[in-house]
Design a protein around this motif. Structure first.
Motif, short mmCIF file in Angstrom:
data_model
loop_
_atom_site.label_atom_id
_atom_site.label_comp_id
_atom_site.label_asym_id
_atom_site.label_seq_id
_atom_site.Cartn_x
_atom_site.Cartn_y
_atom_site.Cartn_z
N LEU A 106 0.83 -1.20 0.00
CA LEU A 106 0.00 0.00 0.00
C LEU A 106 0.86 1.26 0.00
CD1 LEU A 106 -2.75 -1.09 2.55
CD2 LEU A 106 -3.05 -0.75 0.09
N ARG A 107 1.92 1.25 0.78
CA ARG A 107 2.82 2.41 0.79
C ARG A 107 3.46 2.62 -0.57
NH1 ARG A 107 4.83 -0.42 5.74
NH2 ARG A 107 3.67 0.45 7.52
N HIS A 110 0.81 3.96 -3.03
CA HIS A 110 0.53 5.38 -2.76
C HIS A 110 1.67 6.26 -3.25
CE1 HIS A 110 0.30 9.02 -0.13
NE2 HIS A 110 -0.95 8.95 -0.53
N ILE A 116 -6.08 5.26 -3.70
CA ILE A 116 -6.19 4.29 -2.61
C ILE A 116 -7.58 4.39 -1.98
CG2 ILE A 116 -5.16 3.45 -0.47
CD1 ILE A 116 -3.22 3.39 -2.80
N SER A 118 -10.41 2.44 0.85
CA SER A 118 -10.74 1.41 1.84
C SER A 118 -12.25 1.30 1.96
CB SER A 118 -10.12 1.71 3.20
OG SER A 118 -10.75 2.82 3.82
N LEU A 126 -5.31 0.99 6.07
CA LEU A 126 -4.73 2.22 5.54
C LEU A 126 -4.08 3.03 6.65
CD1 LEU A 126 -7.22 3.60 2.86
CD2 LEU A 126 -5.56 1.75 2.70
N LEU A 131 -1.12 5.85 5.74
CA LEU A 131 -1.67 6.59 4.61
C LEU A 131 -2.79 7.54 5.02
CD1 LEU A 131 -1.75 3.86 1.81
CD2 LEU A 131 0.13 5.30 2.61
N VAL A 168 -7.01 9.59 -1.51
CA VAL A 168 -7.36 8.52 -0.58
C VAL A 168 -8.84 8.62 -0.23
CG1 VAL A 168 -6.88 7.47 1.66
CG2 VAL A 168 -5.02 8.52 0.36
N THR A 170 -12.16 6.70 1.87
CA THR A 170 -12.58 5.73 2.88
C THR A 170 -14.10 5.73 2.97
OG1 THR A 170 -12.34 7.42 4.62
CG2 THR A 170 -10.49 5.92 4.28
#
Length: 341
Positions: A106-107, A110, A116, A118, A126, A131, A168, A170
């Motif tokens: 994931l890092r 990104h 990214i 979730s 995350l 992140l 990002v 979520t």
């Protein structure tokens, strides 16, 4: 090779790749939603469509929480190479101790500028990867207190269905996964395409309000133990929410001075007496809206808000929707079912 074959091959190469990280015992619904939204061939409404890849995020045979076995040829290398990287909901084991290879992937994704995402409890992963540091994020309302405690460097948004902070994204829990996936389609391909996907899924293309309308307004708040001197006072107050209630009245009932009562109250429940009364009144209003046909004016009086305007103000502030909208959501389905019997 024919012109048609060349065009088809080029379209496949240009498809937006959505890679979903799958861990063992993942909740089934939250994993199924991206498969439905991005995995079905919908090139009849937008061509090229997405290319969905389920990527094993840990070794061994992967099963969903419902016992379905997942076989996939994709792994973490494919996850890093995708255009959009999605972490599906995860079980508690992964929430508290995510696999380090997944965090590293994931890092890397990104750092390479991938989008990214979730879904529900995937936000834990995350956050563990760093992140979400300094970002706004959300997850299921039942995990609000735990998530905020574990990741104080993340600005937790309790009321929303999903959050976008830069690249990002979520989502809140369960049904909100649909909202975020449709939002991504809307972001990529436009509202008309997202609306058509919603029609085919028989879901609203956009829902009013946030997850607070579905949550217990006291979710995540500490509860006073039954063996404390506050428990009888709280029971007494709950029976009189329709009456004027003051800190002074509650303190007298507890045989304490106001300042001492307020201090003990905060220590026991993590909030002020007045805020607790407001939350309890909203909870009662929710119950009345769900279970009675009383007009809003009557609900306001019975819940201790006095006027409909006062109820609307506080109800919308705590739940993000109006009392009428809340009743439509939670009474509409029941009314529809009763008409069929």
């Amino acid at each position: 090779m024919t012109t048609t074959a060349v065009t088809t091959t080029a379209a496949r190469r240009n498809r937006h790749v959505v890679a979903v990280a799958v861990t063992d015992n993942a909740p089934t619904f939250e994993l199924a939603v991206p498969c439905e939204v991005f995995g079905l061939d919908r090139s009849d409404i937008s061509d090229p469509w997405y290319d969905l890849r389920l990527c094993a995020a840990e070794p061994g045979v992967l099963r969903t929480a419902a016992g379905l076995t997942l076989h996939t040829s994709y792994g973490l290398d494919d996850l890093v190479a995708a255009d959009t990287v999605v972490v599906a909901a995860v079980e508690r084991r992964v929430q508290t101790d995510p696999p380090e290879p997944l965090l590293d992937a994931l890092r890397t994704a990104h750092a390479r500028g991938r989008r990214i995402v979730s879904l529900c409890s995937g936000a834990y992963v995350l956050a563990a990867a760093g992140l979400l540091t300094g970002r706004r994020a959300t997850t299921h309302w039942m995990s609000a207190a735990d998530f905020a405690h574990r990741f104080p460097d993340v600005t937790y948004e309790p009321a929303v269905l999903y959050v976008q902070d830069g690249s990002v994204f979520t989502s809140a829990g369960t049904g909100a996964v649909i909202d975020l996936c449709l939002h991504l389609v809307r972001h990529d391909l436009g509202s008309a395409v997202a609306n058509e996907v919603a029609r085919r899924m028989v879901v609203p293309p956009h829902r009013e309000g946030g997850q607070s309308q579905y949550a217990n307004p006291l979710a995540g708040a500490p509860r006073a133990r039954r063996d404390t001197d506050l428990a009888p006072v709280l029971d007494w107050a709950r029976e009189r929410l329709h009456e004027p209630l003051t800190v002074a009245a509650l303190a007298r009932r507890a045989h304490l001075g106001e300042r001492t009562f307020a201090r003990r109250f905060r220590e026991a429940l993590g909030t002020t007496p007045l805020q607790w009364i407001l939350q309890e009144r909203v909870r009662l209003a929710q119950e009345l809206l769900e279970t009675t046909d009383d007009p809003v004016e009557s609900v306001a009086r019975r819940a201790g808000f006095g006027t409909a305007a006062n109820l609307r103000h506080h109800f919308a502030r705590l739940t993000t929707v109006s009392p009428q909208s809340y009743r439509q959501v939670f009474r509409g389905g029941a009314a529809g079912r009763s008409s069929l019997t």
